[in-house]
Design an enzyme around this catalytic site. Structure first.
Site, PDB file in Angstrom:
ATOM      1  N   ASP A  14       0.835  -1.209   0.000  1.00 40.30           N
ATOM      2  CA  ASP A  14       0.000   0.000   0.000  1.00 40.30           C
ATOM      3  C   ASP A  14       0.866   1.254   0.000  1.00 40.30           C
ATOM      4  O   ASP A  14       0.557   2.239  -0.673  1.00 40.30           O
ATOM      5  CB  ASP A  14      -0.921   0.011   1.223  1.00 40.30           C
ATOM      6  CG  ASP A  14      -2.043  -1.015   1.115  1.00 40.30           C
ATOM      7  OD1 ASP A  14      -2.221  -1.574   0.010  1.00 40.30           O
ATOM      8  OD2 ASP A  14      -2.731  -1.252   2.130  1.00 40.30           O
TER       9      ASP A  14
ATOM     10  N   GLU B  62      -3.214  -2.022  -9.079  1.00 32.00           N
ATOM     11  CA  GLU B  62      -1.916  -1.355  -9.247  1.00 32.00           C
ATOM     12  C   GLU B  62      -1.854  -0.564 -10.554  1.00 32.00           C
ATOM     13  O   GLU B  62      -0.766  -0.240 -11.036  1.00 32.00           O
ATOM     14  CB  GLU B  62      -0.784  -2.381  -9.192  1.00 32.00           C
ATOM     15  CG  GLU B  62      -0.784  -3.390 -10.311  1.00 32.00           C
ATOM     16  CD  GLU B  62      -1.598  -4.644 -10.005  1.00 32.00           C
ATOM     17  OE1 GLU B  62      -1.323  -5.679 -10.637  1.00 32.00           O
ATOM     18  OE2 GLU B  62      -2.503  -4.595  -9.137  1.00 32.00           O
TER      19      GLU B  62
END
Length: 316
Positions: A205, A232
């Site tokens: 993260d 992503e």
């Protein structure tokens, strides 16, 4: 006692009753002579709410000058024009207190006419609506804040997919209308699953946040737009940007992420975190749809990954 004297006494009693009723209410009663623009009466409540004595309210200028500068022009123009038309009206504005602060007031105005129909006086009530108005404004602020949050990706702080969809549609329509180029960049972090598996989701993260900020730093023009597309993947919308300029921005994005030097020992193409990018530029024509353009750019991203990742592939 004569009948006339009895009538006078009754009128005085009625007047005293009306005055007592007016001065017992929390609202501020007032009366203004239209011809002289002077206050005939203003209730003593004015001093409790705003701090100014009733005697200090002499003319309409005292009313106008004790108003917030941002409200004064439109409120005065509106009330005067409505009064000239003989139309009852109301207005909310910020009134200056004697201590130098401002309180929200609602002025409710009734226009009085003479036998010929001409305006002769204005009467009304001022209501202290400060707490109510403050609550309303706070609700508006919170609503705007919630709306902004609904368009923001909670993890990275950049715009989310919903905001991207709306922005692309809006910029596409503008580019078609003005015959201007619109460029789109889609990028994907290379081997991100392996990165997450190795370092864990907390560090994963954090790397997404770093990438998002690097992209925001690479797209610096006022209308450049950065969003998290999903997982992503990130996307940049570049209005009024031709293919050459978009290519430079895409390479700058790739370099900015490389400069982060985020270690990625399980990457098959580098020892640090890298990205693959797809790029397209179009001047939308009649009948062209942004979804089709997005699919084409997505194919470029797919080709960049098929060709070995850590590279940029553009539409022909």
């Amino acid at each position: 006692m004569s009948r006339t004297r009895c009538q006078d006494s009754a009128q005085k009693a009625d007047s005293a009753i009306y005055k007592a009723l007016l001065e017992s209410t929390k609202a501020i009663p007032w009366k203004l002579d239209w011809h002289s623009m002077e206050f005939v009466y203003i209730g003593p409540q004015i001093e409790q709410i705003l701090g100014w004595s009733p005697e200090s309210w002499v003319t309409i200028d005292d009313w106008a000058n004790r108003m917030h500068p941002d409200d004064r022009h439109w409120v005065v123009d509106f009330c005067v024009s409505q009064s000239r038309e003989g139309a009852d009206h109301e207005a909310d504005y910020r009134a200056l207190t004697k201590s130098g602060e401002y309180r929200w007031i609602r002025d409710v105005v009734h226009v009085m006419r003479d036998e010929d129909g001409n305006v002769e006086a204005l009467v009304g009530f001022m209501f202290d609506i400060h707490e109510r108005k403050r609550t309303e404004l706070e609700l508006v602020r919170l609503q705007k804040e919630l709306e902004a949050l609904s368009y923001k990706d909670g993890l990275t702080g950049v715009a989310n997919r919903r905001m991207f969809d709306e922005t692309l549609a809006e910029e596409w329509a503008g580019a078609r209308r003005h015959r201007q180029p619109l460029s789109l960049i889609l990028l994907d972090i290379d081997f991100f699953k392996q990165y997450n598996d190795h370092f864990g989701h907390v560090q994963g993260d954090e790397s997404l946040r770093q990438v998002a900020q690097a992209l925001a730093g690479a797209a610096t023009r006022p209308r450049d737009f950065v969003a998290r597309y999903g997982g992503e993947e990130f996307v940049l919308v570049l209005p009024e940007t031709d293919a050459r300029a978009a290519h430079l921005i895409a390479e700058r994005c790739r370099n900015q992420i490389f400069k982060l030097q985020i270690a990625h020992p399980l990457s098959a193409v580098s020892q640090v975190l890298t990205v693959s990018l797809g790029l397209g530029t179009r001047i939308p024509g009649h009948g062209d749809e942004p979804t089709a353009f997005l699919r084409q750019v997505d194919e470029c991203l797919y080709n960049a990954k098929q060709q070995g990742r850590n590279r940029l592939v553009s539409l022909a």
